[in-house]
Design an enzyme around this catalytic site. Structure first.
Site, PDB file in Angstrom:
ATOM      1  N   ASP A  46     -18.161  -6.605  -4.670  1.00 40.63           N
ATOM      2  CA  ASP A  46     -18.875  -7.798  -5.139  1.00 40.63           C
ATOM      3  C   ASP A  46     -19.872  -7.415  -6.238  1.00 40.63           C
ATOM      4  OD1 ASP A  46     -20.719  -6.548  -3.506  1.00 40.63           O
ATOM      5  OD2 ASP A  46     -21.238  -8.330  -2.332  1.00 40.63           O
ATOM      6  N   SER A  47     -19.934  -6.109  -6.560  1.00 35.93           N
ATOM      7  CA  SER A  47     -20.665  -5.675  -7.757  1.00 35.93           C
ATOM      8  C   SER A  47     -20.075  -6.320  -9.002  1.00 35.93           C
ATOM      9  CB  SER A  47     -20.618  -4.148  -7.881  1.00 35.93           C
ATOM     10  OG  SER A  47     -19.293  -3.677  -7.794  1.00 35.93           O
ATOM     11  N   ASP A  85     -14.343  -6.666  -1.097  1.00 37.77           N
ATOM     12  CA  ASP A  85     -15.633  -6.999  -0.487  1.00 37.77           C
ATOM     13  C   ASP A  85     -15.635  -8.440  -0.001  1.00 37.77           C
ATOM     14  OD1 ASP A  85     -17.529  -5.021  -0.241  1.00 37.77           O
ATOM     15  OD2 ASP A  85     -18.223  -5.204  -2.311  1.00 37.77           O
ATOM     16  N   LYS A 114     -14.290  -5.121   3.210  1.00 37.58           N
ATOM     17  CA  LYS A 114     -15.549  -4.412   3.481  1.00 37.58           C
ATOM     18  C   LYS A 114     -16.632  -5.455   3.688  1.00 37.58           C
ATOM     19  CE  LYS A 114     -17.905  -2.065   0.113  1.00 37.58           C
ATOM     20  NZ  LYS A 114     -19.169  -2.837   0.019  1.00 37.58           N
ATOM     21  N   GLU A 116     -21.040  -5.869   4.817  1.00 37.00           N
ATOM     22  CA  GLU A 116     -22.319  -5.166   4.893  1.00 37.00           C
ATOM     23  C   GLU A 116     -23.012  -5.436   6.228  1.00 37.00           C
ATOM     24  OE1 GLU A 116     -24.683  -6.229   1.485  1.00 37.00           O
ATOM     25  OE2 GLU A 116     -23.138  -5.565   0.069  1.00 37.00           O
ATOM     26  N   GLU A 183     -24.880   3.652   1.284  1.00 33.63           N
ATOM     27  CA  GLU A 183     -25.425   3.460  -0.064  1.00 33.63           C
ATOM     28  C   GLU A 183     -26.923   3.758  -0.085  1.00 33.63           C
ATOM     29  OE1 GLU A 183     -24.296  -0.184  -2.007  1.00 33.63           O
ATOM     30  OE2 GLU A 183     -25.672   0.157  -3.683  1.00 33.63           O
TER      31      GLU A 183
HETATM   32  O1  KIV Z   1     -19.728  -3.835  -4.596  1.00 28.41           O
HETATM   33  C1  KIV Z   1     -19.632  -2.605  -4.751  1.00 28.41           C
HETATM   34  O2  KIV Z   1     -19.301  -2.104  -5.831  1.00 28.41           O
HETATM   35  C2  KIV Z   1     -19.962  -1.753  -3.609  1.00 28.41           C
HETATM   36  C3  KIV Z   1     -20.097  -0.288  -3.871  1.00 28.41           C
HETATM   37  C4  KIV Z   1     -21.396  -0.024  -4.535  1.00 28.41           C
HETATM   38  C5  KIV Z   1     -19.915   0.514  -2.654  1.00 28.41           C
HETATM   39  O3  KIV Z   1     -20.135  -2.232  -2.530  1.00 28.41           O
END
Ligand code: KIV
Length: 282
Positions: A46-47, A85, A114, A116, A183
């Protein structure tokens, strides 16, 4: 994805001596680059909100956005495992909605999701796993909690917080997560977690003692702007190279050097352009 990059195979890499490599990608060309480079896992992070879509944090992206980018990555048909994510508010809801959201990302082409958080998220981890969807955990600096954390800061610097993080990691692994991202935590904390859990830890700003490492595509290639965190190692300056290339194009256009004869189409009989204008006006 091949059998060697499916969730059970990634989990089995724990302690095999070869660190896992994960890199983010958000579209087909970046996925091809990451896959051709031999990464084990492509993370549709989600970056994307910050490095591609221009937001200040990750909170604005939706399941629709993540499915859109996951599908673009999957169209590269990578050998690497694609992990997507789950965005903010996609698993902070009912079990049914959580599973539906995870399933959308799977249908878009991910092989796992993934999310959090630690013990707080165990119910949703269990619900997603019950739907046969592998889950990767993410602890430490969890960017979706930026307002609760008071910024993008290194986490678990005090003993109590470190112990809580280890407990979270153990709980995620016991719940069935096949790997855990750590992280921005001190390397001693990452080492404690790595020793405490039977699944691979994948670090970002978590020191050298994790079972693998992940970086954001735009960070490692120098495509982003601004100051990068200290854990980012830039392997290229693609932003600089791209700016130079576009400036050369602009210069060539303005000076008449582009396009050349070789870059131009002509009539089959070779009629020159002025002749065409004369015929049309006759
Ligand atoms: O969203 C992302 O890129 C991440 C990484 C920083 C692990 O969660």
């Amino acid at each position: 994805m091949s059998a060697s990059t499916a969730a059970p195979a990634i989990r089995a890499r724990k302690g095999d001596g070869t660190p896992l490599v994960m890199v983010t990608a958000y579209d087909t060309p970046s996925a091809r680059i990451v896959d051709d480079a031999g990464a084990d896992i492509i993370l549709v992070g989600d970056s994307v909100a910050m490095v591609v879509l221009g937001y200040d944090d990750t909170l604005s992206v939706t399941v629709d956005d993540m499915a859109h980018h996951t599908a673009a990555v999957a169209r590269a048909k990578p050998r690497a495992m694609v992990v997507a994510d789950m965005p903010w508010m996609s698993y902070h809801v009912s079990r049914e909605d959580t599973v539906r959201n995870a399933a959308r990302l799977l249908r878009a082409g991910a092989a796992a999701v993934k999310l959090e958080g630690g013990r707080k998220r165990l119910e949703m981890v269990g619900a997603i796993l019950d739907a046969e969807i592998p889950v990767m955990g993410h602890l430490g600096l969890t960017p979706q909690s930026v307002h609760m954390l008071g910024g993008f800061k290194v986490q678990a610097k005090e003993f109590d917080a470190a112990r809580a993080l280890v407990d979270d990691a153990v709980a995620l692994a016991e719940a069935g997560c096949f790997a855990i991202v750590l992280e921005c935590v001190p390397d001693a904390v990452a080492t404690m977690v790595t020793e405490a859990v039977p699944v691979p830890t994948i670090g970002i700003g978590a020191g050298a003692h994790c079972d693998g490492q992940v970086l954001v595509f735009h960070d490692l290639l120098g495509l982003g702007g601004g100051r990068a965190p200290k854990f980012v190692r830039r392997y290229a300056d693609l932003r600089g190279d791209a700016t130079t290339a576009v400036a050369q194009f602009a210069d060539d256009v303005r000076s008449g050097r582009y396009p050349s004869e070789a870059e131009t189409y002509h009539f089959a009989d070779g009629t020159p352009v002025p002749g065409l204008y004369q015929a049309a006006s006759a």
